[in-house]
Design a protein around this motif. Structure first.
Motif, PDB file in Angstrom:
ATOM      1  N   LEU A  74       0.813  -1.286  -0.052  1.00  0.00           N
ATOM      2  CA  LEU A  74      -0.135   0.152   0.043  1.00  0.00           C
ATOM      3  C   LEU A  74       0.918   1.064  -0.167  1.00  0.00           C
ATOM      4  O   LEU A  74       0.458   2.132  -0.775  1.00  0.00           O
ATOM      5  CB  LEU A  74      -0.940   0.067   1.217  1.00  0.00           C
ATOM      6  CG  LEU A  74      -2.074  -0.979   1.250  1.00  0.00           C
ATOM      7  CD1 LEU A  74      -2.928  -1.131   2.670  1.00  0.00           C
ATOM      8  CD2 LEU A  74      -2.731  -1.099   0.173  1.00  0.00           C
ATOM      9  N   HIS A  75       1.904   1.198   0.819  1.00  0.00           N
ATOM     10  CA  HIS A  75       2.808   2.382   0.816  1.00  0.00           C
ATOM     11  C   HIS A  75       3.605   2.757  -0.622  1.00  0.00           C
ATOM     12  O   HIS A  75       3.553   3.549  -1.097  1.00  0.00           O
ATOM     13  CB  HIS A  75       4.118   2.251   1.810  1.00  0.00           C
ATOM     14  CG  HIS A  75       5.109   3.186   1.859  1.00  0.00           C
ATOM     15  ND1 HIS A  75       4.937   4.392   2.650  1.00  0.00           N
ATOM     16  CD2 HIS A  75       6.296   3.274   1.335  1.00  0.00           C
ATOM     17  CE1 HIS A  75       5.741   4.870   2.409  1.00  0.00           C
ATOM     18  NE2 HIS A  75       6.731   4.418   1.824  1.00  0.00           N
ATOM     19  N   VAL A  76       3.978   1.641  -1.373  1.00  0.00           N
ATOM     20  CA  VAL A  76       4.475   1.774  -2.664  1.00  0.00           C
ATOM     21  C   VAL A  76       3.445   2.283  -3.547  1.00  0.00           C
ATOM     22  O   VAL A  76       3.896   2.970  -4.532  1.00  0.00           O
ATOM     23  CB  VAL A  76       5.768   0.491  -3.008  1.00  0.00           C
ATOM     24  CG1 VAL A  76       6.688   0.374  -2.039  1.00  0.00           C
ATOM     25  CG2 VAL A  76       5.009  -0.661  -3.150  1.00  0.00           C
ATOM     26  N   ALA A  77       2.408   1.553  -3.527  1.00  0.00           N
ATOM     27  CA  ALA A  77       1.159   2.069  -4.387  1.00  0.00           C
ATOM     28  C   ALA A  77       0.894   3.472  -4.502  1.00  0.00           C
ATOM     29  O   ALA A  77       0.775   4.385  -5.469  1.00  0.00           O
ATOM     30  CB  ALA A  77       0.080   1.013  -4.107  1.00  0.00           C
ATOM     31  N   ILE A  78       0.821   4.065  -3.134  1.00  0.00           N
ATOM     32  CA  ILE A  78       0.674   5.350  -2.892  1.00  0.00           C
ATOM     33  C   ILE A  78       1.709   6.053  -3.548  1.00  0.00           C
ATOM     34  O   ILE A  78       1.633   7.218  -4.292  1.00  0.00           O
ATOM     35  CB  ILE A  78       0.555   5.932  -1.260  1.00  0.00           C
ATOM     36  CG1 ILE A  78      -0.789   5.313  -0.798  1.00  0.00           C
ATOM     37  CG2 ILE A  78       0.616   7.349  -1.069  1.00  0.00           C
ATOM     38  CD1 ILE A  78      -0.882   5.303   0.694  1.00  0.00           C
ATOM     39  N   ASN A  79       3.149   5.915  -3.396  1.00  0.00           N
ATOM     40  CA  ASN A  79       4.032   6.432  -3.989  1.00  0.00           C
ATOM     41  C   ASN A  79       4.171   6.581  -5.331  1.00  0.00           C
ATOM     42  O   ASN A  79       4.806   7.604  -5.976  1.00  0.00           O
ATOM     43  CB  ASN A  79       5.718   5.813  -3.517  1.00  0.00           C
ATOM     44  CG  ASN A  79       5.774   6.141  -1.854  1.00  0.00           C
ATOM     45  OD1 ASN A  79       5.409   6.848  -1.358  1.00  0.00           O
ATOM     46  ND2 ASN A  79       6.901   5.453  -1.552  1.00  0.00           N
ATOM     47  N   ALA A  80       3.547   5.508  -5.992  1.00  0.00           N
ATOM     48  CA  ALA A  80       3.488   5.566  -7.309  1.00  0.00           C
ATOM     49  C   ALA A  80       2.227   6.329  -7.944  1.00  0.00           C
ATOM     50  O   ALA A  80       1.964   6.249  -9.083  1.00  0.00           O
ATOM     51  CB  ALA A  80       3.368   4.233  -7.775  1.00  0.00           C
ATOM     52  N   GLY A  81       1.404   6.837  -7.066  1.00  0.00           N
ATOM     53  CA  GLY A  81       0.120   7.291  -7.239  1.00  0.00           C
ATOM     54  C   GLY A  81      -0.921   6.667  -7.663  1.00  0.00           C
ATOM     55  O   GLY A  81      -2.032   7.097  -8.212  1.00  0.00           O
TER      56      GLY A  81
END
Length: 154
Positions: A74-81
């Motif tokens: 979820l963290h890296v998905a947010i970072n990727a937009g």
């Protein structure tokens, strides 16, 4: 550096401890106040000395890996937009014998299913990359020798 604790409590309830006739049920107490009923797996210790309704250490291990992966995903998905609306996983651990004949959880397979929202939906390659990044960052995955596989569900 951070420290993480768990308190374990077991009390002898059984007709004859020395004959291995005792309940292995116990409780996990966590610093936030959560208490989890725990027991060995009935695959390892048969009833009535175990309780299938409780969490066993092997299940907890699999859940820990899956939870850590999800949180990093979820963290890296947010970072990727990317907007994740939901994340469900049917994780499974496989216990085998190692080279010394001792049982261990040799593989955990994560089977996440993510519902995406918003205008920017990731491609299959982008999802695979997000899972790779999440696995690299997961504290638990970095702490174990168990092989962790990710098989996303459509």
């Amino acid at each position: 550096m951070s420290k993480h604790t768990a308190a374990i409590h077991w009390q002898n309830h059984g007709p004859d401890f020395l004959k291995r006739q005792y309940s292995r049920e116990h409780a996990w107490h966590f610093d936030g106040g959560a208490v989890v009923s725990a027991s060995p797996s009935p695959h390892i210790v048969p009833a009535p000395w175990s309780n299938a309704a409780s969490v066993d250490p092997e299940e907890a291990f699999v859940a820990s890996v899956a939870s850590c992966h999800m949180l990093w995903f979820l963290h890296v998905a947010i970072n990727a937009g990317f907007l994740a609306e939901s994340y469900d996983d049917n994780a499974e651990g496989v216990m085998t014998k190692n080279e010394r004949g001792l049982l261990w959880i040799s593989q955990i397979t994560l089977r996440p299913h993510i519902i995406w929202g918003g205008a920017k939906i990731p491609t299959a390659d982008e999802i695979a990359h997000l899972h790779h990044l999440a696995h690299e960052q997961c504290f638990i995955a970095n702490s174990i020798k168990t092989d962790v596989q990710v098989q996303p569900r459509d």
